[in-house]
Design a protein around this motif. Structure first.
Motif, PDB file in Angstrom:
ATOM      1  N   THR A  67       0.844  -1.188   0.000  1.00 26.29           N
ATOM      2  CA  THR A  67       0.000   0.000   0.000  1.00 26.29           C
ATOM      3  C   THR A  67       0.882   1.242   0.000  1.00 26.29           C
ATOM      4  O   THR A  67       1.924   1.270   0.644  1.00 26.29           O
ATOM      5  N   ALA A  68       0.443   2.253  -0.738  1.00 26.84           N
ATOM      6  CA  ALA A  68       1.150   3.530  -0.771  1.00 26.84           C
ATOM      7  C   ALA A  68       0.106   4.637  -0.845  1.00 26.84           C
ATOM      8  O   ALA A  68      -1.065   4.377  -1.132  1.00 26.84           O
ATOM      9  N   THR A  69       0.549   5.855  -0.576  1.00 25.75           N
ATOM     10  CA  THR A  69      -0.370   6.984  -0.651  1.00 25.75           C
ATOM     11  C   THR A  69       0.152   8.025  -1.620  1.00 25.75           C
ATOM     12  O   THR A  69       1.354   8.126  -1.850  1.00 25.75           O
ATOM     13  N   GLY A  70      -0.782   8.797  -2.179  1.00 23.73           N
ATOM     14  CA  GLY A  70      -0.415   9.869  -3.089  1.00 23.73           C
ATOM     15  C   GLY A  70      -1.558  10.173  -4.034  1.00 23.73           C
ATOM     16  O   GLY A  70      -2.296   9.277  -4.416  1.00 23.73           O
ATOM     17  N   ALA A  71      -1.680  11.442  -4.399  1.00 24.06           N
ATOM     18  CA  ALA A  71      -2.739  11.870  -5.310  1.00 24.06           C
ATOM     19  C   ALA A  71      -2.357  11.646  -6.768  1.00 24.06           C
ATOM     20  O   ALA A  71      -3.212  11.626  -7.646  1.00 24.06           O
ATOM     21  N   THR A  72      -1.047  11.487  -7.023  1.00 28.03           N
ATOM     22  CA  THR A  72      -0.565  11.240  -8.386  1.00 28.03           C
ATOM     23  C   THR A  72       0.403  10.058  -8.348  1.00 28.03           C
ATOM     24  O   THR A  72       0.891   9.679  -7.271  1.00 28.03           O
ATOM     25  N   LEU A  73       0.707   9.528  -9.503  1.00 31.26           N
ATOM     26  CA  LEU A  73       1.659   8.427  -9.580  1.00 31.26           C
ATOM     27  C   LEU A  73       3.015   8.834  -9.013  1.00 31.26           C
ATOM     28  O   LEU A  73       3.653   8.060  -8.303  1.00 31.26           O
ATOM     29  N   ALA A  74       3.463  10.047  -9.288  1.00 26.68           N
ATOM     30  CA  ALA A  74       4.754  10.523  -8.761  1.00 26.68           C
ATOM     31  C   ALA A  74       4.759  10.470  -7.238  1.00 26.68           C
ATOM     32  O   ALA A  74       5.740  10.030  -6.624  1.00 26.68           O
ATOM     33  N   GLU A  75       3.670  10.905  -6.606  1.00 28.30           N
ATOM     34  CA  GLU A  75       3.579  10.887  -5.144  1.00 28.30           C
ATOM     35  C   GLU A  75       3.549   9.457  -4.613  1.00 28.30           C
ATOM     36  O   GLU A  75       4.138   9.161  -3.574  1.00 28.30           O
TER      37      GLU A  75
END
Length: 91
Positions: free
Chosen positions: A22-30
């Motif tokens: 699991t990861a977090t971020g609003a964009t793929l870069a994030e």
């Protein structure tokens, strides 16, 4: 926003053998930055020295190849599945 990331076998040494993390971020870069914060070194295997996706690594957000979307700026809404897939060549 939390997303699920499918990790290919070749990169599982970074995730302790986990095939999905699991990861977090609003964009793929994030999302990639968050992955690297949890699994040091994985970002360098996905992005080249210029910060672009490596030529032989395909990344999908949902069922869509990010190269046909907004590449690293592709939105990653909560619950989205991100798949990192090394390209396979042969003859």
């Amino acid at each position: 926003m939390s997303v699920s990331v499918r990790v290919p076998t070749i990169l599982r040494t970074y995730t302790g053998g986990e095939s999905e993390v699991t990861a977090t971020g609003a964009t793929l870069a994030e999302v990639i930055d968050d992955l690297d914060a949890s699994y040091a070194g994985i970002k360098a295997r996905i992005l080249d020295d210029n910060g672009a996706l490596r030529r032989f690594v395909n990344v999908y957000v949902g069922d869509e190849d990010v190269r046909f979307l907004d590449e690293l700026a592709t939105p990653t809404p909560a619950g989205t599945k991100v798949s990192v897939i090394p390209a396979v060549a042969g003859g």
